[in-house]
Design an enzyme around this catalytic site. Sequence first.
Site, PDB file in Angstrom:
ATOM      1  N   ARG A  27     -34.538  51.079 -16.521  1.00 17.76           N
ATOM      2  CA  ARG A  27     -33.658  50.640 -17.979  1.00 17.76           C
ATOM      3  C   ARG A  27     -32.743  49.706 -17.498  1.00 17.76           C
ATOM      4  O   ARG A  27     -32.296  49.285 -18.678  1.00 17.76           O
ATOM      5  CB  ARG A  27     -33.323  52.110 -18.441  1.00 17.76           C
ATOM      6  N   TRP A  74     -24.728  51.413 -18.598  1.00 20.12           N
ATOM      7  CA  TRP A  74     -24.867  50.008 -18.810  1.00 20.12           C
ATOM      8  C   TRP A  74     -23.451  49.818 -19.848  1.00 20.12           C
ATOM      9  O   TRP A  74     -23.333  50.199 -20.788  1.00 20.12           O
ATOM     10  CB  TRP A  74     -26.149  49.675 -19.532  1.00 20.12           C
ATOM     11  N   ASN A 100     -24.959  58.682 -23.970  1.00 17.20           N
ATOM     12  CA  ASN A 100     -25.699  57.449 -24.330  1.00 17.20           C
ATOM     13  C   ASN A 100     -25.488  56.997 -25.579  1.00 17.20           C
ATOM     14  O   ASN A 100     -25.197  58.001 -26.576  1.00 17.20           O
ATOM     15  CB  ASN A 100     -27.132  57.468 -24.074  1.00 17.20           C
ATOM     16  N   GLY A 101     -25.124  55.955 -25.956  1.00 18.26           N
ATOM     17  CA  GLY A 101     -25.010  55.498 -27.269  1.00 18.26           C
ATOM     18  C   GLY A 101     -23.527  54.747 -27.595  1.00 18.26           C
ATOM     19  O   GLY A 101     -22.838  54.353 -26.378  1.00 18.26           O
ATOM     20  N   GLU A 481     -41.117  32.820 -25.671  1.00 15.89           N
ATOM     21  CA  GLU A 481     -41.325  33.835 -24.937  1.00 15.89           C
ATOM     22  C   GLU A 481     -41.403  33.168 -23.413  1.00 15.89           C
ATOM     23  O   GLU A 481     -40.540  33.838 -22.574  1.00 15.89           O
ATOM     24  CB  GLU A 481     -42.586  34.574 -25.190  1.00 15.89           C
ATOM     25  N   LYS A 485     -38.368  34.531 -20.469  1.00 16.12           N
ATOM     26  CA  LYS A 485     -38.581  34.762 -19.137  1.00 16.12           C
ATOM     27  C   LYS A 485     -37.805  34.222 -18.056  1.00 16.12           C
ATOM     28  O   LYS A 485     -37.403  34.613 -17.173  1.00 16.12           O
ATOM     29  CB  LYS A 485     -40.146  34.591 -18.568  1.00 16.12           C
ATOM     30  N   GLU A 488     -34.290  35.232 -18.382  1.00 19.12           N
ATOM     31  CA  GLU A 488     -33.940  36.632 -17.937  1.00 19.12           C
ATOM     32  C   GLU A 488     -34.133  36.904 -16.590  1.00 19.12           C
ATOM     33  O   GLU A 488     -33.242  37.616 -15.949  1.00 19.12           O
ATOM     34  CB  GLU A 488     -35.262  37.417 -18.712  1.00 19.12           C
ATOM     35  N   LYS A 603     -33.821  47.800 -20.243  1.00 21.74           N
ATOM     36  CA  LYS A 603     -35.247  47.607 -20.510  1.00 21.74           C
ATOM     37  C   LYS A 603     -35.270  48.459 -21.871  1.00 21.74           C
ATOM     38  O   LYS A 603     -35.907  47.784 -22.631  1.00 21.74           O
ATOM     39  CB  LYS A 603     -35.874  48.366 -19.551  1.00 21.74           C
TER      40      LYS A 603
HETATM   41  C1  G6P Z   1     -34.499  44.361 -24.140  1.00 21.76           C
HETATM   42  C2  G6P Z   1     -35.809  44.278 -22.980  1.00 21.76           C
HETATM   43  C3  G6P Z   1     -36.863  43.232 -23.504  1.00 21.76           C
HETATM   44  C4  G6P Z   1     -37.433  43.607 -24.719  1.00 21.76           C
HETATM   45  C5  G6P Z   1     -36.430  44.033 -25.783  1.00 21.76           C
HETATM   46  C6  G6P Z   1     -37.137  44.842 -26.838  1.00 21.76           C
HETATM   47  O1  G6P Z   1     -34.007  43.403 -24.287  1.00 21.76           O
HETATM   48  O2  G6P Z   1     -35.233  43.934 -21.941  1.00 21.76           O
HETATM   49  O3  G6P Z   1     -37.924  42.963 -22.408  1.00 21.76           O
HETATM   50  O4  G6P Z   1     -38.712  42.725 -25.048  1.00 21.76           O
HETATM   51  O5  G6P Z   1     -35.437  45.114 -25.110  1.00 21.76           O
HETATM   52  O6  G6P Z   1     -37.431  46.100 -26.431  1.00 21.76           O
HETATM   53  P1  G6P Z   1     -38.601  46.728 -27.103  1.00 21.76           P
HETATM   54  O7  G6P Z   1     -38.959  48.166 -26.109  1.00 21.76           O
HETATM   55  O8  G6P Z   1     -38.236  47.283 -28.461  1.00 21.76           O
HETATM   56  O9  G6P Z   1     -39.930  45.956 -27.004  1.00 21.76           O
END
Ligand code: G6P
Length: 608
Positions: A27, A74, A100-101, A481, A485, A488, A603
């Site tokens: 995550r 995080w 978390n949150g 997109e 990539k 990221e 993630k």
């Molecule tokens: C984060 C991840 C991305 C993902 C985005 C939306 O930023 O790193 O890879 O596209 O969240 O996440 P989801 O689970 O809602 O598709």
Amino acid sequence: MCGIFGYIGPNNVVETTIKGLKKLEYRGYDSSGIAGIHDGKMLYNKQVGKISKMEAEVEQEGLELDIAIAQTRWATHGSPSRENAHPHFNNGQTLALVHNGIIENHSALRDMLLKKGVVFHSETDTEVIVHLISDLYRGDLLKAVMAALPLLKGSYALALIHRDYPDQIIGVSHESPLAVGIGIGEMFLASDLHAFTGSAREVIFLDSGEVAVVKKDGYEIYDSMMSPVSKESRELIGKAEEVTRGKFEHYTLKEIFEQPQALRSALSARCIDEYGTAKFDSLDIEMSELLGVKRIIILACGTSYYAGFIGEYMLEEIARIPTQVEISSEYRYKNPIIPNGTLVIAISQSGETADTLAAFRELKAKGATVIAICNVHDSSIAREADSCLYLRAGIEIGVCSTKAFTSQVAVISLFTLLLARMRHLSRDDGQVFLDQLKKVPDHVDAVLQQADAIQALAKKYAQCENFFYLGRRYMYPGAMEGALKLKEIAYINANGYPAGEMKHGPIALINQDCPTVALTGDQYTYEKILSNLMEVKARQGPVIAIAEEGSEGIEEIADDIIWIPSTRDEFSVIPATVACQLFAYYVALERGTEIDQPRNLAKSVTVE
Ligand code: G6P
């Protein structure tokens, strides 16, 4: 993003807890910590960086615990440091808590607690919770927790233990997921079902506002009024699925290569060839309601947003339904007008993205029907939607989404076909659409076979610090997109743009050191993008084209070309983005960046 794990049971508590926590590594996190009780003492370890660092240290010091809670953090409030890592403790170190949150009113609570003489040890918002509960504790832990919760503003999943209760963990969920895992003579708590892989047999999801008291041999769940709630547990799907990298150096590469299979499984048993249409067993919405859909709103974030963007083009063009894709974090603060006949599609790989969840809850409350497109079974979005169309892509571990994206596009394509066939699209046209869609996995295979050539290309351009990605129509979201990539995983500044917009400003940045990756597969606008690329070339910008086989004129313009099989405009974006994924992966490999868990990224983004 942050992950919570808790364990109480007969197995080695430290090992089991760290093993569970490690399943949440994917995550994204920057520090971790564990706390537990042993022989009446509260013991803990916290580390910045990977869990393995903490694991090595607890092994060395021979940490033993009878019960434990742990978290991957995080950073939101305060940098990644040992002090800010969870668990946090009250001043007497009798109470430990992970969170978390985000607690939005943490400043006010901190001031109030400081005035009472509480000493803070971190910059986190979380620390106020543990002091608040401690302040309200009069010998009954559950009562203290219940008294503290109404004072917290924000989203939170909590797990906490107290020295006076060495045989129980309390879990709380409030707009942030938390589940109780049930084993034989052992119990778990986790913020993500994946953490239960290979351990818990059944699961209970806490609804927002619920509190669980978990003991070795049972659990009790309470609502916010402290009344007991009876909830059915569910068997865990895929509980034995242990995921490994196999022969691949990274999960990301493995997942890129899994795409033909993932696409086949997204399409499997959903195509009705005879009638040129699609079906979804999980679509629990009356056909008459689908026929009455007059407008579609797609909500998503990140990569899922780009899949939704492709959906917007497709649903308007093929199903002829006015469609608008919206970034959830923005949309949630609008006050939209939702006329009758509005269908909402929430796209989320994880099914836990806080912004998408909030935006979709708002629209649900306004009476809209919501369909989710998710990968993760029983995720919050999947559970709360009226129906969920699952991707069936298998767990995606790499933080940057690859196979989930292409599967999302495949599922949206099928859904588009279904709506279009209920309207004006003829059976023949539907059959042609399906026929082409079913060939997409082979087209992706053809791109994957060029991995070596794409790696060579990546080496050639890996030192560039700025890139443009251009496309038109379906290739525009594909370009965004592709650029995402590269940002990221290779940490390179890459801008995805509609090719026609370059002349309105961005072209000022073009020079010989700024390559343009051009996704030229949209045949309807092919001539137009060639002209846009000529403008780039005229300013010495190198051009890497991702072009359909047989495209004429591109060889004269592009410095390098990745050829992809020719298909319909709607689907060409799938092999084109797979080429972008490979390019980004190999550039990242060349630059030595962290690929599966890139810096600063998570993630599953469970905070706003
Ligand atoms: C984060 C991840 C991305 C993902 C985005 C939306 O930023 O790193 O890879 O596209 O969240 O996440 P989801 O689970 O809602 O598709």
